[in-house]
Design an enzyme around this catalytic site. Structure first.
Site, PDB file in Angstrom:
ATOM      1  CB  SER A 160      56.520-108.609-107.160  1.00 33.39           C
ATOM      2  OG  SER A 160      55.745-107.629-107.828  1.00 33.39           O
ATOM      3  CE1 TYR A 180      60.705-105.618-106.437  1.00 39.44           C
ATOM      4  CE2 TYR A 180      58.699-105.402-107.739  1.00 39.44           C
ATOM      5  CZ  TYR A 180      59.324-105.727-106.551  1.00 39.44           C
ATOM      6  OH  TYR A 180      58.580-106.154-105.477  1.00 39.44           O
ATOM      7  CG  ASP A 194      74.790-106.344 -97.066  1.00 42.35           C
ATOM      8  OD1 ASP A 194      74.037-106.979 -97.839  1.00 42.35           O
ATOM      9  OD2 ASP A 194      75.418-105.326 -97.422  1.00 42.35           O
ATOM     10  N   GLY A 221      64.243-108.985 -93.687  1.00 40.37           N
ATOM     11  CA  GLY A 221      63.628-107.688 -93.966  1.00 40.37           C
ATOM     12  C   GLY A 221      62.361-107.476 -93.167  1.00 40.37           C
ATOM     13  CB  ALA A 222      61.214-109.010 -90.144  1.00 43.51           C
ATOM     14  CB  SER A 223      62.892-103.417 -89.788  1.00 49.16           C
ATOM     15  OG  SER A 223      63.116-102.977 -91.115  1.00 49.16           O
ATOM     16  NE  ARG A 224      61.553-100.632 -95.090  1.00 47.25           N
ATOM     17  CZ  ARG A 224      61.241-100.606 -96.383  1.00 47.25           C
ATOM     18  NH1 ARG A 224      59.996-100.427 -96.766  1.00 47.25           N
ATOM     19  NH2 ARG A 224      62.167-100.768 -97.311  1.00 47.25           N
ATOM     20  CB  ALA A 263      64.976-109.058-109.258  1.00 49.20           C
ATOM     21  CE  LYS A 264      60.594-109.037-105.262  1.00 49.92           C
ATOM     22  NZ  LYS A 264      61.007-109.654-103.972  1.00 49.92           N
TER      23      LYS A 264
END
Length: 249
Positions: free
Chosen positions: A144, A157, A65, A14-17, A160-161
């Site tokens: 998180s 969320y 994915d 997930g390194a695009s942003r 999950a974290k």
């Protein structure tokens, strides 16, 4: 292990942003070889790659994915072909969901769990054998603050974290004899597009609850990830480290 930085490889999912992009550039700035993973944001990933290459290091972009073992296997093969198997894995990819539990659909639940947890599991399982064989590695999971404290209207969320944190603690014990450390960074609110759902008043109200009075910048989180990844941080494992501006102590 005493590899030169120029021969050390880091994979960031997930390194695009956002945090992922900041982490990629932080590692590239010291000459490490960087693998930038993305799903659909091809041009954004290329932009991050260009920023990393400006530091002079080797950069590879890969797409998959993370919920698909087959796609991850193809990504693994591409990295092998380029001689870029990771010494450091940063499991950063994730999605959030805001809403009352009574309104969450099974599809919402599965999506958040699959990307935040299943993707981390599959990616770690695929790349940790390389680290075990060389008796050295760093696995850093981006969690998180909500995985520690929980949050109203963010049950899925937070759950999950919280799972990311439990995964981190357990795997750290499992991999310690192999010289592989496993830690999680659990930021408070970070200035990223994930928080675009908040209007200006909501953001200000949230900042007023944070002792430092502001949100974190992605670069600040990246600096902590980098520190944990250093060879001299080898006695830090199984920890959930939360840079949150004093919000949660």
């Amino acid at each position: 292990m005493n590899k030169p930085l120029s021969e050390t490889t880091v994979l960031i999912t997930g390194a695009s942003r956002g945090i992922g992009a900041a982490v990629a550039e932080r590692f590239a700035s010291v000459g490490m070889r960087v693998v930038i993973h993305y799903l659909n944001a091809h041009e954004a990933a290329n932009e991050v790659a260009r920023a990393c290459m400006a530091h002079g290091g080797q950069v590879l972009t890969v797409t998959a994915d993370l919920r698909s073992r087959e796609q991850l296997q193809r990504m693994h093969e591409k990295m092998q072909q380029h001689g870029m198997m990771p010494d450091i894995l940063v499991n950063n990819a994730g999605v959030s969901h805001f809403g009352l539990l009574s309104d969450i659909t099974e599809e919402d639940w599965d999506r958040v769990m699959d990307i935040n947890l299943k993707g981390m599991f599959l990616c770690t399982q695929l790349f940790m054998p390389h680290m075990i064989r060389q008796k050295y590695g760093r696995i850093i999971n981006v969690s998180s603050v909500w995985g520690i404290s929980g949050a109203s209207c963010e049950v899925v969320y937070s759950t999950a974290k919280g799972g990311v944190n439990a995964f981190t603690k357990s795997l750290a014990k499992e991999l310690a004899p192999s010289g592989v450390t496993v830690n999680a960074v659990a930021p408070g609110v970070v200035e990223t597009t994930m928080n675009d759902r908040l209007d200006a008043d909501e953001q200000q109200a949230l900042k007023s609850e944070i002792p430092l009075g502001r949100f974190a910048q992605p670069d600040e989180i990246a600096s902590l990830v980098y520190f944990i990844a250093l060879p001299e941080s080898g006695y830090i494992t199984g920890q959930i480290i939360s840079p949150n501006g004093g919000w949660l102590t």
